[in-house]
Design a protein around this motif. Structure first.
Motif: not given
Length: 80
Positions: A20-26, A32-34, A75-78
């Motif tokens: 998975w690609e990490i989109v956001s790390n809290n 948040l992954l995609q 589109s994925g996660i924006l």
């Protein structure tokens, strides 16, 4: 799904069956992954402490700086 490993340097998480690609790390607590599969994006949220990933159709995720994210299969996660 279980988290096998997290590679923060390359923004990737290895689960039982996928990378998975990490989109956001809290704060290292939630991710948040995609990933892309057959031309469609699949989104997931991860609880790092519990080492668990669950796929989602809608995102209920707020980024560490109050960022809001939108998910679309094409589109994925924006980030809004």
């Amino acid at each position: 799904m279980n988290i096998i490993s997290i590679d923060h340097e390359n923004n990737q998480v290895q689960s039982d069956y996928h990378v998975w690609e990490i989109v956001s790390n809290n704060d290292g607590k939630f991710l948040l992954l995609q990933r892309e599969e057959e031309g469609r994006f699949i989104a997931a949220e991860a609880d790092v402490k519990k080492k668990h990933i669950w796929e989602v159709k809608e995102i209920a995720y707020r980024g560490p700086n109050g960022d809001t994210f939108f998910y679309d299969e094409d589109s994925g996660i924006l980030k809004l």
